[in-house]
Write a protein that holds these residues in place. Structure first.
Motif, mmCIF file in Angstrom:
data_model
loop_
_atom_site.group_PDB
_atom_site.id
_atom_site.type_symbol
_atom_site.label_atom_id
_atom_site.label_comp_id
_atom_site.label_asym_id
_atom_site.label_seq_id
_atom_site.Cartn_x
_atom_site.Cartn_y
_atom_site.Cartn_z
ATOM 1 N N UNK A 88 0.807 -1.226 0.000
ATOM 2 C CA UNK A 88 0.000 0.000 0.000
ATOM 3 C C UNK A 88 0.837 1.273 0.000
ATOM 4 N N UNK A 89 2.086 1.155 0.415
ATOM 5 C CA UNK A 89 2.964 2.324 0.477
ATOM 6 C C UNK A 89 3.222 2.932 -0.905
ATOM 7 N N UNK A 90 3.097 2.128 -1.943
ATOM 8 C CA UNK A 90 3.408 2.635 -3.290
ATOM 9 C C UNK A 90 2.235 2.502 -4.260
ATOM 10 N N UNK A 91 1.070 2.116 -3.770
ATOM 11 C CA UNK A 91 -0.094 1.937 -4.637
ATOM 12 C C UNK A 91 -0.406 3.203 -5.424
ATOM 13 N N UNK A 92 -0.251 4.363 -4.793
ATOM 14 C CA UNK A 92 -0.670 5.611 -5.438
ATOM 15 C C UNK A 92 0.391 6.191 -6.373
ATOM 16 N N UNK A 93 1.470 5.453 -6.590
ATOM 17 C CA UNK A 93 2.491 5.889 -7.546
ATOM 18 C C UNK A 93 2.125 5.497 -8.980
ATOM 19 N N UNK A 94 0.898 5.146 -9.208
ATOM 20 C CA UNK A 94 0.420 4.658 -10.496
ATOM 21 C C UNK A 94 -0.376 5.757 -11.202
ATOM 22 N N UNK A 95 -0.359 5.762 -12.540
ATOM 23 C CA UNK A 95 -1.012 6.831 -13.295
ATOM 24 C C UNK A 95 -2.505 6.956 -13.005
ATOM 25 N N UNK A 96 -3.142 5.881 -12.564
ATOM 26 C CA UNK A 96 -4.572 5.927 -12.272
ATOM 27 C C UNK A 96 -4.906 6.973 -11.212
ATOM 28 N N UNK A 97 -3.925 7.322 -10.394
ATOM 29 C CA UNK A 97 -4.157 8.307 -9.336
ATOM 30 C C UNK A 97 -4.543 9.673 -9.911
ATOM 31 N N UNK A 98 -4.139 9.935 -11.150
ATOM 32 C CA UNK A 98 -4.479 11.203 -11.778
ATOM 33 C C UNK A 98 -5.926 11.243 -12.250
ATOM 34 N N UNK A 99 -6.588 10.083 -12.322
ATOM 35 C CA UNK A 99 -7.938 10.004 -12.865
ATOM 36 C C UNK A 99 -8.970 9.482 -11.867
ATOM 37 N N UNK A 100 -8.572 8.613 -10.975
ATOM 38 C CA UNK A 100 -9.493 8.059 -9.980
ATOM 39 C C UNK A 100 -8.737 7.848 -8.669
ATOM 40 N N UNK A 101 -8.305 8.939 -8.028
ATOM 41 C CA UNK A 101 -7.546 8.787 -6.781
ATOM 42 C C UNK A 101 -8.314 8.046 -5.701
ATOM 43 N N UNK A 102 -9.631 8.129 -5.742
ATOM 44 C CA UNK A 102 -10.442 7.441 -4.729
ATOM 45 C C UNK A 102 -10.246 5.929 -4.804
ATOM 46 N N UNK A 103 -10.044 5.406 -6.015
ATOM 47 C CA UNK A 103 -9.844 3.965 -6.179
ATOM 48 C C UNK A 103 -8.527 3.541 -5.532
ATOM 49 N N UNK A 104 -7.474 4.296 -5.776
ATOM 50 C CA UNK A 104 -6.188 3.925 -5.202
ATOM 51 C C UNK A 104 -6.123 4.218 -3.707
#
Length: 254
Positions: free
Chosen positions: A131-147
């Motif tokens: 979980x420490x690096x889950x939000x380092x993915x491009x999806x965070x720019x479009x659906x941060x709630x998912x990450x």
């Protein structure tokens, strides 16, 4: 796999959702097989329709009742209906055990891992997301709630190793560009795939967000793909043969 209540995960949606469910990727399965180190008897905790059980030889599977268990292919071992925190096996009954993409669904992760350690003589293998690096993915720019949901649900890797005890090893698992697994990072270089609701449904975090999040994601990603904005920012990923993201393999021996 630990709780008997539905939590909105992919395992809890209707059977129709499994019609186009992604397949276990054989390249990831090889990492699992290597970690099992030739074990003759292996316990798979949290086994369902989406399983890497081909990575091992003689297999015993544990899975809670539900659609995922009901859809297990006939060629896989029949699954026992049980929970991770109370495994119906004797101490040291198995050469190895594994749990793949499942610990984030357990109501008591530490108890489940301690049970796996109890019934296992050799390595316990956990395939999970850090979980420490889950939000380092491009999806965070479009659906941060998912990450945010992914990061909140997945236990920290240090908690996994602490619960298992013994000698632990953690390694990142590279994700191939044409990965056949269904988690969101499998589409790191194929963003168009996540516009398919069936592809998103295979990743359980999408079921924890509202329609407005999915609609915003669909609208903004379509716009950025059409305008070239996604490719200007992330397009290098389309040709990266592998991606090292949040997928990790934890291996612990006594």
């Amino acid at each position: 796999m630990d709780a008997r209540t539905q939590d909105g995960t992919a395992a809890d949606v209707g059977l129709g959702a499994f019609a186009r469910r992604p397949r276990p990727d054989p390249r990831i399965a090889r990492f699992v097989a290597e970690a099992l180190d030739g074990a003759r008897t292996v316990l798979d905790v949290g086994a369902g329709a989406h399983s890497h059980e081909g990575a091992a030889g003689s297999m015993r599977a544990v899975a809670g009742a539900g659609p995922a268990c009901a859809r297990r292919p006939a060629l896989l071992a029949r699954a026992v209906d049980a929970v991770a925190g109370d495994l119906p096996y004797a101490d040291g009954e198995f050469d190895a055990s594994m749990t793949l993409f499942d610990v984030h669904q357990w109501s008591d992760v530490a108890a489940g891992l301690r049970e796996m350690r109890r019934v296992t003589r050799g390595p316990v293998v956990v395939l999970a997301r850090a979980p420490e690096v889950v939000r380092d993915f491009w999806l965070d720019a479009y659906a941060p709630e998912v990450l945010e949901t992914e990061a909140r649900r997945h236990p920290p890797v240090r908690d996994l190793t602490a619960a298992l005890g013994g000698t632990g090893r953690v390694r990142a698992v590279p994700i191939p560009l044409d990965c056949t697994d269904g988690f969101d990072e499998a589409y790191y270089g194929r963003p168009e795939m996540l516009l398919d609701p069936a592809a998103r449904q295979a990743c359980s975090a999408w079921s924890f967000v509202g329609d407005e999040v999915r609609e915003h994601f669909d609208r903004t990603l379509r716009h950025d793909l059409a305008s070239g904005a996604w490719d200007r920012r992330f397009g290098r990923l389309r040709t990266e043969p592998v991606y090292e993201g949040s997928l990790v393999l934890v291996r612990a021996t006594p």
